[in-house]
Design a protein around this motif. Structure first.
Motif, PDB file in Angstrom:
ATOM      1  N   ASP A 132       5.933   7.782  -8.124  1.00  0.00           N
ATOM      2  CA  ASP A 132       4.881   8.772  -7.927  1.00  0.00           C
ATOM      3  C   ASP A 132       4.200   8.478  -6.593  1.00  0.00           C
ATOM      4  OD1 ASP A 132       2.647  10.434  -7.952  1.00  0.00           O
ATOM      5  OD2 ASP A 132       2.467  10.347 -10.133  1.00  0.00           O
ATOM      6  N   PHE A 133       4.688   9.108  -5.546  1.00  0.00           N
ATOM      7  CA  PHE A 133       4.161   8.872  -4.203  1.00  0.00           C
ATOM      8  C   PHE A 133       2.691   9.275  -4.104  1.00  0.00           C
ATOM      9  CE2 PHE A 133       8.715   9.064  -3.601  1.00  0.00           C
ATOM     10  CZ  PHE A 133       8.969   8.131  -2.602  1.00  0.00           C
ATOM     11  N   THR A 134       2.284  10.296  -4.828  1.00  0.00           N
ATOM     12  CA  THR A 134       0.898  10.772  -4.743  1.00  0.00           C
ATOM     13  C   THR A 134      -0.087   9.757  -5.317  1.00  0.00           C
ATOM     14  OG1 THR A 134       1.151  11.962  -6.846  1.00  0.00           O
ATOM     15  CG2 THR A 134       1.586  13.186  -4.831  1.00  0.00           C
ATOM     16  N   ASP A 135       0.340   8.952  -6.285  1.00  0.00           N
ATOM     17  CA  ASP A 135      -0.544   7.925  -6.830  1.00  0.00           C
ATOM     18  C   ASP A 135      -0.958   6.922  -5.759  1.00  0.00           C
ATOM     19  OD1 ASP A 135      -0.492   9.040  -9.324  1.00  0.00           O
ATOM     20  OD2 ASP A 135       0.853   7.555 -10.208  1.00  0.00           O
ATOM     21  N   PHE A 136      -0.008   6.511  -4.935  1.00  0.00           N
ATOM     22  CA  PHE A 136      -0.310   5.529  -3.886  1.00  0.00           C
ATOM     23  C   PHE A 136      -1.269   6.102  -2.844  1.00  0.00           C
ATOM     24  CE2 PHE A 136       3.693   3.951  -5.635  1.00  0.00           C
ATOM     25  CZ  PHE A 136       3.405   2.595  -5.781  1.00  0.00           C
ATOM     26  N   GLN A 137      -1.283   7.416  -2.698  1.00  0.00           N
ATOM     27  CA  GLN A 137      -2.183   8.051  -1.738  1.00  0.00           C
ATOM     28  C   GLN A 137      -3.625   8.059  -2.224  1.00  0.00           C
ATOM     29  OE1 GLN A 137      -0.446  11.945  -1.218  1.00  0.00           O
ATOM     30  NE2 GLN A 137       1.433  11.132  -0.300  1.00  0.00           N
ATOM     31  N   GLN A 138      -3.861   7.789  -3.502  1.00  0.00           N
ATOM     32  CA  GLN A 138      -5.207   7.821  -4.067  1.00  0.00           C
ATOM     33  C   GLN A 138      -5.874   6.452  -4.108  1.00  0.00           C
ATOM     34  OE1 GLN A 138      -5.922  10.576  -7.373  1.00  0.00           O
ATOM     35  NE2 GLN A 138      -3.733  10.993  -7.437  1.00  0.00           N
ATOM     36  N   LEU A 139      -5.202   5.446  -3.565  1.00  0.00           N
ATOM     37  CA  LEU A 139      -5.776   4.103  -3.553  1.00  0.00           C
ATOM     38  C   LEU A 139      -6.823   3.961  -2.459  1.00  0.00           C
ATOM     39  CD1 LEU A 139      -2.498   1.995  -3.923  1.00  0.00           C
ATOM     40  CD2 LEU A 139      -4.286   2.285  -5.652  1.00  0.00           C
ATOM     41  N   SER A 140      -7.859   3.224  -2.753  1.00  0.00           N
ATOM     42  CA  SER A 140      -8.846   2.831  -1.746  1.00  0.00           C
ATOM     43  C   SER A 140      -9.167   1.362  -1.973  1.00  0.00           C
ATOM     44  CB  SER A 140     -10.119   3.683  -1.853  1.00  0.00           C
ATOM     45  OG  SER A 140     -10.729   3.507  -3.128  1.00  0.00           O
ATOM     46  N   VAL A 233      -9.076   0.057  -5.630  1.00  0.00           N
ATOM     47  CA  VAL A 233      -9.812   0.889  -6.576  1.00  0.00           C
ATOM     48  C   VAL A 233      -9.180   2.277  -6.610  1.00  0.00           C
ATOM     49  CG1 VAL A 233     -12.063   1.897  -7.156  1.00  0.00           C
ATOM     50  CG2 VAL A 233     -11.947  -0.380  -6.102  1.00  0.00           C
ATOM     51  N   TRP A 234      -9.102   2.865  -7.808  1.00  0.00           N
ATOM     52  CA  TRP A 234      -8.615   4.236  -7.938  1.00  0.00           C
ATOM     53  C   TRP A 234      -9.128   4.853  -9.229  1.00  0.00           C
ATOM     54  CZ3 TRP A 234      -5.595  -0.034  -8.797  1.00  0.00           C
ATOM     55  CH2 TRP A 234      -4.984  -0.142 -10.051  1.00  0.00           C
TER      56      TRP A 234
END
Length: 252
Positions: A132-140, A233-234
């Motif tokens: 799930d590439f989009t999950d990694f984009q939501q990391l901070s 954090v996500w």
């Protein structure tokens, strides 16, 4: 090497792994294959991250989806990661990478047992890594932690399950043999190591108008005199991974 994996490692789910005849010709040279429907941007992201981690400067996916690299062309990177990918492409199992972006049943990455559409006795065992590439984009979070947890690390974690037969922890007390292997790679790159497999609640204030559940994951760099922590954090509601009662769950 015999594959020793418990059924629950792959959640007991079988999916169809379809291969056309021209793709079968790639099996002699590489047993790691990218499905053709993965978006170009996601393909390039995966290549870029794997090149950084392994140091394989020529790493790429061929037109038929086969992962390839020249073991003699390296710059930096982790020797352990290079060995893992080298074993994967010449191993007895087929590993297929599939884009599972925005799927609610996939948190970051997940591996499931595959099956052939035509059951033949000479077919090798197959596994499908859902990414799930989009999950990694939501990391901070801290830059050091983000460098130690991205789509490349997620893929290597799943590949290690297949190649090494490693397992994830069954409780909160450890990180499992799989992440032990991945942490060695992080150390070889000078990155902080992951100290927990299950995420924990991050007590951050969320807008009351949104259904959010912030969680965090800890990484550490241990020095002679002190240990420094870094955090990711996500929102677990968006990414997934929460158990039915809303408690912390696994992060692959």
């Amino acid at each position: 090497m015999a594959l020793k994996l418990k059924r629950n490692t792959f959640h007991g789910i079988a999916v169809v792994a379809c291969f056309c005849l021209n793709a079968l010709s790639a099996f002699a040279s590489s047993h790691v294959l990218l499905k053709p429907d993965i978006r170009r941007a996601h393909r390039e992201e995966l290549i870029a991250r794997l090149r950084v981690i392994t140091g394989f400067t020529s790493l790429k996916f061929e037109t038929d989806g086969a992962l390839s690299f020249d073991v003699n062309q390296t710059t930096g990177g982790s020797a352990s990661a290079r060995e893992l990918l080298s074993q994967a492409i010449r191993g007895e199992n087929i590993i297929v990478l599939e884009d599972a972006s925005s799927r609610s049943d996939v948190a970051f990455c997940r591996i499931v047992r595959g099956r052939w559409t035509r059951a033949e006795s000479n077919r090798p065992p197959a596994y499908v890594v859902l990414i799930d590439f989009t999950d990694f984009q939501q990391l901070s979070g801290d830059a050091e932690a983000r460098a130690a947890f991205d789509v490349g690390w997620g893929l290597l974690h799943e590949i290690d399950h297949v190649v090494s037969g490693s397992e994830d922890p069954k409780d909160q007390k450890g990180i499992g043999t799989c992440e032990d292997h991945i942490n060695q790679m992080r150390l070889e790159l000078g990155l902080p190591v992951r100290t927990e497999y299950f995420f924990t609640r991050a007590y951050l204030t969320a807008d009351a108008n949104f259904n959010a559940r912030y969680v965090r994951l800890c990484f550490e760099r241990r020095g002679d005199s002190r240990t420094k922590r870094y955090w990711l954090v996500w929102d677990a509601v968006s990414v997934g991974g929460l158990t039915g009662d809303g408690q912390s769950a696994l992060v692959r």
